[in-house]
Design an enzyme around this catalytic site. Structure first.
Site, PDB file in Angstrom:
ATOM      1  N   ASP A 102      -1.017  49.430 -50.215  1.00  0.00           N
ATOM      2  CA  ASP A 102      -0.317  49.696 -51.155  1.00  0.00           C
ATOM      3  C   ASP A 102      -0.199  48.357 -51.967  1.00  0.00           C
ATOM      4  OD1 ASP A 102       0.656  50.862 -53.683  1.00  0.00           O
ATOM      5  OD2 ASP A 102       2.424  52.341 -52.398  1.00  0.00           O
TER       6      ASP A 102
HETATM    7  C1  BGC Z   1       2.223  52.758 -55.932  1.00  0.00           C
HETATM    8  C2  BGC Z   1       0.808  53.658 -55.562  1.00  0.00           C
HETATM    9  C3  BGC Z   1      -0.139  53.283 -56.857  1.00  0.00           C
HETATM   10  C4  BGC Z   1      -0.273  51.613 -57.026  1.00  0.00           C
HETATM   11  C5  BGC Z   1      -1.232  51.286 -57.706  1.00  0.00           C
HETATM   12  C6  BGC Z   1       1.979  51.366 -56.255  1.00  0.00           C
HETATM   13  O1  BGC Z   1       3.132  50.912 -56.619  1.00  0.00           O
HETATM   14  O2  BGC Z   1       3.036  52.980 -54.596  1.00  0.00           O
HETATM   15  O3  BGC Z   1       1.242  54.977 -55.361  1.00  0.00           O
HETATM   16  O4  BGC Z   1      -1.304  53.809 -56.163  1.00  0.00           O
HETATM   17  O5  BGC Z   1       0.883  51.114 -57.118  1.00  0.00           O
HETATM   18  O6  BGC Z   1      -0.848  51.454 -58.999  1.00  0.00           O
END
Ligand code: BGC
Length: 753
Positions: free
Chosen positions: A282
């Site tokens: 993530d």
């Molecule tokens: C979130 C994800 C997301 C990623 C990219 C993160 O902060 O937890 O769900 O896909 O950002 O935007």
């Protein structure tokens, strides 16, 4: 003969797949032979140049320079044929090996044509429709240059304080699994080689939905028994459905952050579940392991790649430290090669090595993006996602002869219709409720008054407005707005009050401790109740709310989540009876915050609730029961269930039985009912959930029509993970429960021999 033919087909299919895999492996092996260590590490780097929504404090720098020097494997936040082409060109024309880039995005509930937020979509309980939503989102996103969607989010979540419940499918692992499968199959289609499909990314692996206290990014601590029986199923279902990529979560799992958790990413995911796609972190979750106190950036990066992580999102821990770790023998070339191969495989699967520009087609973009058929679909799925919580005196549907006072801060609002995570969409293209109702009502008179701000709390408003204006605090005083609303209400036959949360009051980093309606809106509602007019509340939110203090005075309550680009039209469809609501809650609505976590499958305990026994499990001040149970949702029509019949009350390990029930639409309207099947295990070697959803069917019935619904019951459905983490069934007594929600069920006993 038939069986032989099927077998032959399967063998042929397997041989074909094998041949394709061999071709891919040979191609990648040859490519990797040309790559330097630095270029291999470069492939593991996923960055964003800073457009779109950034969910961390870090933003990538010198993106162009990095692409040129082979230090980037993929980008996100770059959307649209033109921009994607510019970026792809840099790699294809100016980097040494000309390896195409992946282009990802948070395509969460539609792309530019926004559908209802995922928790709303899950309330349709219609997996064909949900699959269709992913097919359409993929068609639109790929026409806009993308080949990777960071979706679906399948985290089971039982704490509505957690803002991200809006992004998932609610509290139940079985429903969540069915939806996970539908989404993955929808995004990826029959073949990733098809230009209309893209890589899905199931997230957040794992257990992110169980953050303590519902506070985002918080720690998770869970027994293996609970993990296996209640939380892991949707991820596993997505893997079995062939999901190409998986995102590790921010939280720790059994004391080790998911992103660096070898048990999770390698032993469970890659070995037990045989996942052979790519694992991405993530947003900066590798770096965040430093804050988790796992070591410095070099150490946590090494730990993550060794644990099975393939791609590093934004934080560049891999980019900046892996070579050093290799030189110091903290990691091996095998670790880097494995991860690099996974990234290259993902690119190969979506055909980027055949044609790096295959998703860049301005003509396709012009035709597909925001096309009328996609908007029509959005309107349809939104109408199916609404949950009718209350409808006294059959006040709904509204009559076109009525004078309607349309009141509330969300009644004439565009900014909040799309809901959270609509990163590529334009809120100004959405239909507000007022417009939707006006377009449909011809004869009806509709008078609008704002009545109140979403909240009067300016500190909260500032936090909610980070991605643009969501809470618009009126120049008028709250009292002036209230007076206008009251005189509007007094001059009407019925009040429709459109209330709830701004879109960014849920979603990432939007946990709330108090999940009632904001005080400004409660004040408005109570004032409207004093007019004596029937009040229909249309509620928008990204999470279950505590409605205990407002439910009594409302004549009807229609919960519409955040319904997407066609919100106003879809709401008007339902309010005027063009569409009969059929949504069912995928998450319990608590009676009070103090009950949380509260979910339908909660265990009975050794001292089950007994009002007459002080020493039973309960609160002194509130009931144990939630306000609205999982699976609940009314219709404009009424459904009657016949007695449930079993083909036998004994089931053996080799023979299944069937349960059937006849459903009759007794009311005046055509409608749809979700018939739900639960199992109650009377004796188990570990304490079982009180009941578990094991099947459901959404049935359409014309007024007056009856249909017999049949469920097959197999031994497989009675299995669970035992104390040794073995998936077993145990002979003994069970109850089979059938009904229209998790509370109001008929029970029939049976026995597993
Ligand atoms: C979130 C994800 C997301 C990623 C990219 C993160 O902060 O937890 O769900 O896909 O950002 O935007």
């Amino acid at each position: 003969m038939k069986k032989m033919r099927l077998l032959l087909c399967l063998v042929l299919f397997a041989t074909q797949i094998h041949a394709q895999d061999q071709k891919m492996n040979a191609f990648i092996t040859a490519l990797m032979a040309k790559m330097t260590v630095e270029e291999k590490i470069g492939q593991l780097n996923l960055i964003t140049p800073g457009s779109g929504i950034l969910t961390g404090s870090v933003v990538s720098t010198d993106v162009e320079g990095k692409i040129k020097s082979g230090k980037v494997g993929g980008l996100f936040g770059v959307i649209g044929a033109e921009k994607v082409k510019q970026a792809q060109d840099i790699s294809m024309k100016e980097s040494r090996l000309k390896i195409p880039l992946l282009f990802g995005s948070d395509v969460i509930h539609g792309h530019k044509t926004t559908f209802p937020i995922p928790i709303g979509v899950s309330c349709t309980w219609d997996t064909a429709l949900i699959r269709q939503s992913a097919i359409i989102a993929a068609a639109e996103a790929t026409a806009d240059g993308l080949n990777w969607a960071f979706s679906p989010m399948v985290d089971v979540a039982r704490d509505p304080r957690w803002g991200r419940v809006s992004e998932g499918s609610g509290e139940d692992p079985f429903l969540g699994s069915q939806i996970a499968i539908a989404m993955v199959k929808g995004y990826q289609g029959a073949s990733l080689a098809d230009k209309q499909t893209l890589l899905a990314c199931v997230k957040h692996f794992a257990l992110y939905g169980a953050a303590e206290g519902g506070r985002d990014y918080n720690t998770v601590d869970m027994s293996k028994i609970k993990m296996y029986n209640e939380y892991l199923a949707p991820y596993k279902a997505a893997v079995d459905a062939g999901v190409a990529t998986i995102m590790s979560s921010f939280n720790d799992v059994d004391g080790v952050p998911a992103t660096g958790n070898k048990w999770l990413l390698t032993d469970l995911l890659k070995k037990d579940w045989k996942f052979n796609g790519m694992v991405v972190s993530d947003y900066t979750s590798v770096n965040e392991m430093v804050n988790h106190r796992m070591g410095n950036l070099q150490e946590v990066s090494a730990q993550s790649i060794k644990a099975g992580l393939d791609m590093d999102m934004v934080g560049e821990g891999f980019l900046t430290t892996l070579k050093k770790s290799l030189d110091e023998k903290k990691i091996t070339m095998l670790d880097i090669d494995r991860a690099c191969r996974k990234v290259l495989e993902a690119k190969y699967k979506v055909g980027l090595f055949d044609d790096p520009y295959r998703y860049i087609d301005a003509a396709r973009g012009a035709k597909e993006v925001l096309s009328a058929d996609k908007r029509a679909f959005s309107r349809k799925i939104a109408g199916q996602s609404f949950v009718l919580l209350k409808n006294e005196k059959q006040i709904l549907p509204l009559k076109k002869t009525q004078k309607i006072a349309l009141i509330g801060p969300l009644a004439n609002d565009k900014n909040n219709m799309l809901g959270t995570w609509a990163v590529s969409a334009d809120p100004q293209l959405s239909i507000p409720v007022l417009m939707g109702m006006q377009q449909q009502s011809n004869a009806t008179s509709i008078v609008y008054a704002k009545g109140a701000n979403i909240t009067d709390d300016t500190t909260l408003a500032k936090k909610v407005n980070v991605f643009g204006l969501r809470v618009d605090i009126d120049k008028r005083t709250p009292d002036a707005m209230l007076q206008e609303a009251l005189s509007t209400a007094n001059a009407s036959d019925v009040v429709v009050a459109v209330l709830g949360e701004a879109s960014e009051m849920s979603g990432e980093a939007a946990s709330r401790s108090d999940i009632t309606l904001p005080a400004s809106q409660i004040k408005l509602l109570n004032a409207l109740y004093t007019t004596g007019k029937p009040v229909v509340v249309v509620l928008m939110s990204g999470r279950p709310l505590v409605l205990t203090n407002m439910i009594e005075g409302a004549t009807a309550v229609l919960h519409v989540w955040h319904a997407g680009i066609e919100a106003g039209n879809a709401i008007a469809d339902v309010l005027f009876g063009e569409v009969n609501p059929s949504g069912k809650l995928s998450m319990t609505f608590p009676y009070s915050v103090g009950q949380i976590p509260v979910y339908y499958s909660q265990k009975t305990t050794g001292r089950p609730m007994d009002q007459n026994n002080k020493f039973s499990t309960k609160y002194l001040d509130i009931p144990n029961e939630p306000l609205f149970p999982f699976g609940f949702g009314l219709s404009y029509t009424q459904f009657a269930y016949s007695d449930v019949k079993l083909s036998s009350n004994k089931i053996s390990k080799s023979e299944s039985i069937t349960a059937s029930v006849t459903l009759t639409n007794k009311g005046q309207y055509d409608g749809a009912e979700v018939v739900q099947l639960y199992i109650e295990d009377k004796v188990r070697s570990i304490t079982p959930s009180a009941k578990e959803l094991k099947g459901f069917q959404k049935v359409n019935l014309k007024a007056g029509e009856s249909k017999t619904i049949t469920f097959k019951l197999t031994e497989e459905m009675l299995k669970f993970w035992n104390a040794d983490i073995k998936f077993v069934s145990e002979s003994g007594d069970f109850n089979l429960l059938i009904g229209g929600n998790s509370r109001d069920l008929q029970s029939v006993p049976f026995r597993l021999l």
